[in-house]
Design an enzyme around this catalytic site. Sequence first.
Site, PDB file in Angstrom:
ATOM      1  N   GLU A 150     -41.794 -51.826 -15.920  1.00  0.00           N
ATOM      2  CA  GLU A 150     -42.268 -50.457 -15.684  1.00  0.00           C
ATOM      3  C   GLU A 150     -41.254 -49.645 -14.872  1.00  0.00           C
ATOM      4  O   GLU A 150     -41.605 -48.855 -14.007  1.00  0.00           O
ATOM      5  CB  GLU A 150     -43.634 -50.483 -14.991  1.00  0.00           C
ATOM      6  N   ASP A 208     -39.201 -50.159 -18.995  1.00  0.00           N
ATOM      7  CA  ASP A 208     -39.014 -51.555 -19.416  1.00  0.00           C
ATOM      8  C   ASP A 208     -40.268 -52.373 -19.125  1.00  0.00           C
ATOM      9  O   ASP A 208     -41.282 -51.841 -18.668  1.00  0.00           O
ATOM     10  CB  ASP A 208     -37.757 -52.152 -18.769  1.00  0.00           C
ATOM     11  N   GLU A 266     -47.780 -63.854  -8.833  1.00  0.00           N
ATOM     12  CA  GLU A 266     -46.772 -63.155  -9.635  1.00  0.00           C
ATOM     13  C   GLU A 266     -45.373 -63.612  -9.206  1.00  0.00           C
ATOM     14  O   GLU A 266     -44.521 -63.897 -10.031  1.00  0.00           O
ATOM     15  CB  GLU A 266     -46.938 -61.650  -9.411  1.00  0.00           C
TER      16      GLU A 266
HETATM   17  C1  BGC Z   1     -45.273 -55.624 -14.070  1.00  0.00           C
HETATM   18  C2  BGC Z   1     -45.603 -55.654 -15.544  1.00  0.00           C
HETATM   19  C3  BGC Z   1     -46.970 -56.274 -15.770  1.00  0.00           C
HETATM   20  C4  BGC Z   1     -48.016 -55.656 -14.867  1.00  0.00           C
HETATM   21  C5  BGC Z   1     -49.325 -56.405 -14.929  1.00  0.00           C
HETATM   22  C6  BGC Z   1     -46.396 -54.928 -13.332  1.00  0.00           C
HETATM   23  O1  BGC Z   1     -46.079 -54.881 -11.985  1.00  0.00           O
HETATM   24  O2  BGC Z   1     -44.066 -54.928 -13.872  1.00  0.00           O
HETATM   25  O3  BGC Z   1     -44.650 -56.438 -16.203  1.00  0.00           O
HETATM   26  O4  BGC Z   1     -47.332 -56.101 -17.113  1.00  0.00           O
HETATM   27  O5  BGC Z   1     -47.564 -55.686 -13.547  1.00  0.00           O
HETATM   28  O6  BGC Z   1     -49.166 -57.770 -14.749  1.00  0.00           O
END
Ligand code: BGC
Length: 344
Positions: free
Chosen positions: A151, A148, A302
Amino acid sequence: MTHVDRSIEVILAGQHDSGAYVACPTFPTYRYAWLRDGAWCAYALGLYDKWDSAGRFHRFAARCVLDHAELFGASRVVEPPTRYTLDGRIEDPGDEPWPNFQLDGYGTWLWALAEHARTGHPPTGTELDAARLVARYLRENGAASCYDCWEEYGDRRHTATLGSVIAGLTGAAELLSDEDSAIAAAGLRELLGEHVRDGSFVKHDATDGVDASLLWLSTPLRVVPADEPVMVRTAQRIADELTGPTGGVFRYRGDTYYGGGEWVLSTAWLGWYHAETGDMETARARLRWVEEAFTEADELPEQTVDYPQDTEMVVPWVAKWGPVATPLLWSHAMHLVLAAAIPD
Ligand code: BGC
């Protein structure tokens, strides 16, 4: 400098000469260009007339696809990656396996490219060639199980991924005047019904839980109207079940990544949905939460880990990969999108 100007500045500073947007310039594990993160960054910058930057990203994405055309055959014998190096190569970080097959990024890229065209920026021949390859791949494999957008859960079919693929194929049908992609999008739409439980969309085909990424289905992918009862119920469940103690929004219940705190992305998506449905007061409250998440260095992380779902899981992740990724470019992108959706 306003928060909006700062978000634009951070994203532009994170764009490599190649046109790639780095996911996070300071977090070694995120030194790559994800199609998902990049497509959202390009879309957000377009809302602020930064068309040149958005166009450079689309040309980068097209080059990544064309340089690896052999991965986009009709069958899923080989799987195209979700992330590329900033100069467009494929490379796996470190020695641990890291899921790299996620179709939402390709769907979202096609969708964003079509949005770019809809706003008066016609695609180049290279972009159209790449779009043709990606659309063919998605027509054949769009319903395949894959990891998803977080990931995870690689053996499931994810609702937000399905929505991204439908929106991408719809965009490709427009860009390429391609009837086959429109037909495939309509076929995949039928599958969405299998992702509804008790009047609400669910995270994937084998759960009753919700995930904040379900909001994409209406805002902005327009696969399901925002006022359709199933979407209203989904958004209500996300607000009720995923709002954390400080008013930010979790990705999903049971998340343990860095303890599973409140995420900037999820909070902005829910605010965007509220703005879309005319609830400006709640949208403004979500925007305030996002703007309060700016750090002292004026950057968006994040996630915030003050109130994680699983307190035991913060330290192990910090020990493994360092502090939470900051600035995360697509957090800034979603801040921009939410701010644009709310009138002054
Ligand atoms: C997230 C992804 C994202 C990536 C880079 C991962 O930890 O699950 O959604 O695209 O980080 O930001």
